[in-house]
Design an enzyme around this catalytic site. Structure first.
Site, mmCIF file in Angstrom:
data_model
loop_
_atom_site.group_PDB
_atom_site.id
_atom_site.type_symbol
_atom_site.label_atom_id
_atom_site.label_comp_id
_atom_site.label_asym_id
_atom_site.label_seq_id
_atom_site.Cartn_x
_atom_site.Cartn_y
_atom_site.Cartn_z
ATOM 1 N N ASP A 135 60.786 20.306 58.799
ATOM 2 C CA ASP A 135 59.770 21.112 59.478
ATOM 3 C C ASP A 135 59.080 20.292 60.566
ATOM 4 O O ASP A 135 59.041 19.057 60.517
ATOM 5 C CB ASP A 135 58.745 21.654 58.478
ATOM 6 C CG ASP A 135 58.128 20.568 57.616
ATOM 7 O OD1 ASP A 135 58.899 19.749 57.064
ATOM 8 O OD2 ASP A 135 56.890 20.518 57.499
ATOM 9 N N GLU A 188 56.529 19.161 54.751
ATOM 10 C CA GLU A 188 55.597 18.047 54.881
ATOM 11 C C GLU A 188 54.429 18.379 55.803
ATOM 12 O O GLU A 188 53.290 17.978 55.556
ATOM 13 C CB GLU A 188 56.348 16.808 55.384
ATOM 14 C CG GLU A 188 55.559 15.509 55.298
ATOM 15 C CD GLU A 188 54.868 15.129 56.590
ATOM 16 O OE1 GLU A 188 54.240 14.057 56.619
ATOM 17 O OE2 GLU A 188 54.921 15.907 57.584
#
Length: 429
Positions: free
Chosen positions: A90, A156
């Site tokens: 991400d 994250e």
């Protein structure tokens, strides 16, 4: 070692292939939040790993967001060291991209020679370069006796525990390298935990009753939860000052351990005395501290302050700590990472760096937090080591120096070849 020198040279000579791989990853807008959008990017990672002979384990953490773990069995795994390479797929959100000089989801070479695109520094660059390093080792016949695990995890950026979920699934190794943004420094980190402190009255009173409550002397045992929360905030500020004076850690400026009252929610209507108030705090702590210890310290201090108040001692605050997602739970944990400077894994990484870069690496502390702390929390020795500069991560026109990316891939190739061909220590019975 046969083939290693050729693999390292090939990384430099075939930079266009690394550019192509990174471009494919950047073209996938895996922004978080909103997340739930990494399926195609993770399929690309899984495909690359599968082509190199990895066994693939892929499972959903959230709908549309899978973890991918590849395992390349070593030729003598029982006797040789194993390694985890970890990174998150991400990237930070972009929002209005009108301020970007280059399209955020197209990898572009700028006139300064840097590569531009969302995630190149944080941290698709680290993922792509690590994959490319492994590919060159495979193509040039470098044997790995120990198991090599490659983890592409989700979440994250929004405090979603993709790495923790992989650990809970049973994945472990003798050493872990989190290839997140560190400008090729080898780093530990402090930790962060968020928490909710809530004060709630057992009764709901009309605004007209305020003159009769214990605030104004009317013999009604009632209070505003918002006003009582002010005492809790004051106690947190007192504890924060105490920490700033009494706690230190090398590599951090004094007072880096903070307690931030980030969000406050309370009351229901102007015609009522506030019967509930919730405070959302974020707490930064040092590498030699655990979030469990921090929770105990804060709860003890706040509860002592509450016990000194005539109303709070009968209506004490409640606490909810952490969480696995800022999106789903409005809570997160990033454990701290204290790097073991005597660990042979770190020594092997330092050797690889010095052999490639011809100088000693910088070993220091990250000013931010990453998933690296989850490995330390699970008892897996780890270090943060990746390409890219924090000043460019999350920024408009995020960019990375391609030469640094090449250099990182070369260091990783050398390290993987050394560490995964190191014999395990004999067990002491």
């Amino acid at each position: 070692m046969r083939g290693l020198a050729a693999a390292v040279e090939a990384i430099a000579n075939r930079g266009d292939e690394l550019f192509d791989l990174l471009g494919k990853l950047v073209s996938q807008p895996t922004v978080s939040p909103p997340a739930r959008n990494s399926e195609q990017a993770q399929s690309l990672i899984a495909g690359e790993l599968q082509e190199m002979g990895f066994d693939i384990d892929r499972w959903p953490v959230y709908p549309g967001d899978d973890n991918v773990v590849g395992r390349l069995p070593g030729t003598a795994s029982e006797e040789s060291k194993s390694l985890i390479i970890n990174g998150h797929i991400d990237v930070a959100e972009v929002g209005d991209d009108t301020g970007w000089t280059y399209p955020p989801f197209t990898l572009t070479t700028g006139p300064d020679g840097r590569w531009y695109g969302r995630g190149v520094a944080d941290m698709k660059g680290g993922l792509a370069a690590s994959l490319f390093a492994i590919k060159m080792l495979r193509e040039h016949g470098v044997e790995l006796k120990g198991d090599l695990l490659f983890q592409s995890v989700i979440g994250e950026e929004a405090g979603e525990a993709g790495t923790l979920v992989a650990i809970e699934r049973g994945y472990s190794a003798d050493y872990a390298v989190v290839v997140d943004t560190s400008n090729l420094h080898m780093q530990g980190q402090g930790g962060v935990i968020t928490g909710w402190i809530t004060i709630e009255s057992p009764t709901t009173l009309h605004d007209g009753m305020r003159a009769k409550t214990i605030h104004a002397g009317g013999r009604v045992h009632g209070a505003s939860a918002i006003e009582k929360m002010m005492k809790i905030i004051a106690s947190l500020q007192e504890l924060e000052r105490h920490w700033a004076v009494m706690k230190t850690y090398p590599g951090f400026a004094p007072g880096s351990n903070t307690i931030n009252p980030a969000v406050i929610e309370g009351g229901r209507h102007a015609a009522f005395i506030a019967d509930k108030c919730a405070l959302w705090i974020s707490v930064h702590f040092y590498p030699d501290e655990s979030y469990e210890d921090i929770i105990r310290q804060i709860e003890d201090h706040v509860c002592r302050a509450a016990s000194a108040d005539v109303w709070l001692r009968e209506n004490p605050p409640t606490f909810r700590w952490g969480g696995r997602s800022m999106i789903e739970e409005r809570g997160e944990i990033f454990p701290s990472l204290e790097v073991d400077r005597s660990h042979p894994g770190l020594a092997a990484l330092q050797n690889a760096y010095e052999a490639q870069v011809k100088r000693a690496p910088v070993l220091d502390m990250s000013p931010t937090v990453t998933d690296a702390g989850w490995f330390a929390h699970a008892g897996i020795p780890a270090v943060l080591f990746g390409p890219g500069e924090l000043a460019h991560a999350h920024a408009v026109d995020e960019s990375i120096d391609p030469e640094q990316l090449i250099q990182f891939a070369q260091v990783m190739a050398r390290f993987i070849a050394e560490w995964c061909n190191t014999k395990k220590e004999a067990k002491e019975w």
